[in-house]
Enzyme design. Structure first.
Site, PDB file in Angstrom:
ATOM      1  N   ASP A  10       0.849  -1.185   0.000  1.00 59.78           N
ATOM      2  CA  ASP A  10       0.000   0.000   0.000  1.00 59.78           C
ATOM      3  C   ASP A  10       0.888   1.239   0.000  1.00 59.78           C
ATOM      4  O   ASP A  10       2.089   1.161   0.299  1.00 59.78           O
ATOM      5  CB  ASP A  10      -0.925   0.001   1.229  1.00 59.78           C
ATOM      6  CG  ASP A  10      -2.234   0.745   0.956  1.00 59.78           C
ATOM      7  OD1 ASP A  10      -2.332   1.444  -0.070  1.00 59.78           O
ATOM      8  OD2 ASP A  10      -3.160   0.649   1.792  1.00 59.78           O
ATOM      9  N   ASP A  11       0.285   2.388  -0.327  1.00 58.97           N
ATOM     10  CA  ASP A  11       1.078   3.612  -0.348  1.00 58.97           C
ATOM     11  C   ASP A  11       1.451   4.052   1.062  1.00 58.97           C
ATOM     12  O   ASP A  11       2.557   4.489   1.313  1.00 58.97           O
ATOM     13  CB  ASP A  11       0.371   4.745  -1.127  1.00 58.97           C
ATOM     14  CG  ASP A  11      -1.074   4.966  -0.700  1.00 58.97           C
ATOM     15  OD1 ASP A  11      -1.573   4.242   0.193  1.00 58.97           O
ATOM     16  OD2 ASP A  11      -1.713   5.874  -1.263  1.00 58.97           O
ATOM     17  N   ASP A  22      -1.890   4.584   8.046  1.00 62.67           N
ATOM     18  CA  ASP A  22      -2.189   5.740   8.893  1.00 62.67           C
ATOM     19  C   ASP A  22      -2.711   5.236  10.242  1.00 62.67           C
ATOM     20  O   ASP A  22      -1.950   5.033  11.182  1.00 62.67           O
ATOM     21  CB  ASP A  22      -3.203   6.634   8.173  1.00 62.67           C
ATOM     22  CG  ASP A  22      -3.442   7.962   8.860  1.00 62.67           C
ATOM     23  OD1 ASP A  22      -3.388   8.000  10.100  1.00 62.67           O
ATOM     24  OD2 ASP A  22      -3.675   8.967   8.173  1.00 62.67           O
TER      25      ASP A  22
END
Ligand SMILES: O=P(O)(O)OC[C@H]1O[C@H](OP(=O)(O)OP(=O)(O)O)[C@H](O)[C@@H]1O
Ligand code: HPA
Ligand SMILES: [Mg+2]
Length: 175
Positions: free
Chosen positions: A110-111, A114
């Site tokens: 994934d980028d 969070d």
């Protein structure tokens, strides 16, 4: 006035260019190279859509992995008032079940992480997969096996696919 309000405009976010995400994704590939369970090789790469697709493509190219699939995860706030809002995630589209198994030898990319909710769900589904992101905020760090750059929790990361070049006023305006 909160410290958030006193920050200069350029300090409110971490703006990533295409060049930067390319370099950081290649750094991720470099770190993961040879770390797969079978002779160091990875069986497949799975991108978490949509943000994980660009980094996954770059890592797949660098590591010469041709088998690429996607998992689509939607994360959202649930609960009533602001006080009891929780982050939830649900899978909208799964990768091929035969390919995945329990995730052994599969690199899931994934980028960023969070709150960690997206990766928490992915890890539940594929406990033996290796979870990797390019960027990580502290709250999500326990959920990710490998990442490149840490970013503070109160920073919003702006990705190049969400931005366009435009004129900005100088810090010291005319009046
Ligand atoms: O750790 P979390 O708090 O779960 O957040 C991280 C996820 O949030 C963003 O995706 P988003 O769900 O916004 O969708 P997108 O990738 O399609 O933009 C980002 O690309 C991660 O996938
Ligand atoms: O900092 C962020 N930037 C972009 N998308 C996100 N989704 C969760 N956190 C972020
Ligand atoms: Mg995403």
């Amino acid at each position: 006035m909160s410290s958030k309000d006193t920050r200069l405009p350029h300090e409110k976010g971490f703006h990533i260019s295409w060049d930067q995400i390319h370099r950081d994704s290649r750094a991720l590939a470099w770190r993961l190279d040879g770390k797969g369970p079978d002779d160091g090789a990875w069986r497949a790469i799975v991108a978490i859509t949509r943000g994980g697709m660009a980094p996954a493509m770059i890592v797949a190219r660098e590591l010469d992995v041709r088998t690429v699939d996607t998992i689509s995860v939607k994360s959202y706030h649930s609960g009533g008032g602001a006080a009891d809002q929780r982050r939830e995630a649900e899978v909208l589209k799964s990768p091929d079940a035969d390919l995945m198994g329990d995730g052994t030898g599969v690199l899931i990319i994934d980028d960023l992480v969070d709150s960690g909710k997206t990766l928490e769900l992915v890890r539940e589904l594929y406990p033996n997969a290796h979870l990797a992101t390019v960027y990580a905020k502290p709250q999500g760090e326990p959920q990710v096996d490998t990442f490149i750059t840490g970013v503070s929790q109160d920073t919003w990361i702006f990705f190049p696919w969400d931005m366009a070049l435009q004129y900005v006023e100088p810090y010291r305006g005319k009046d």
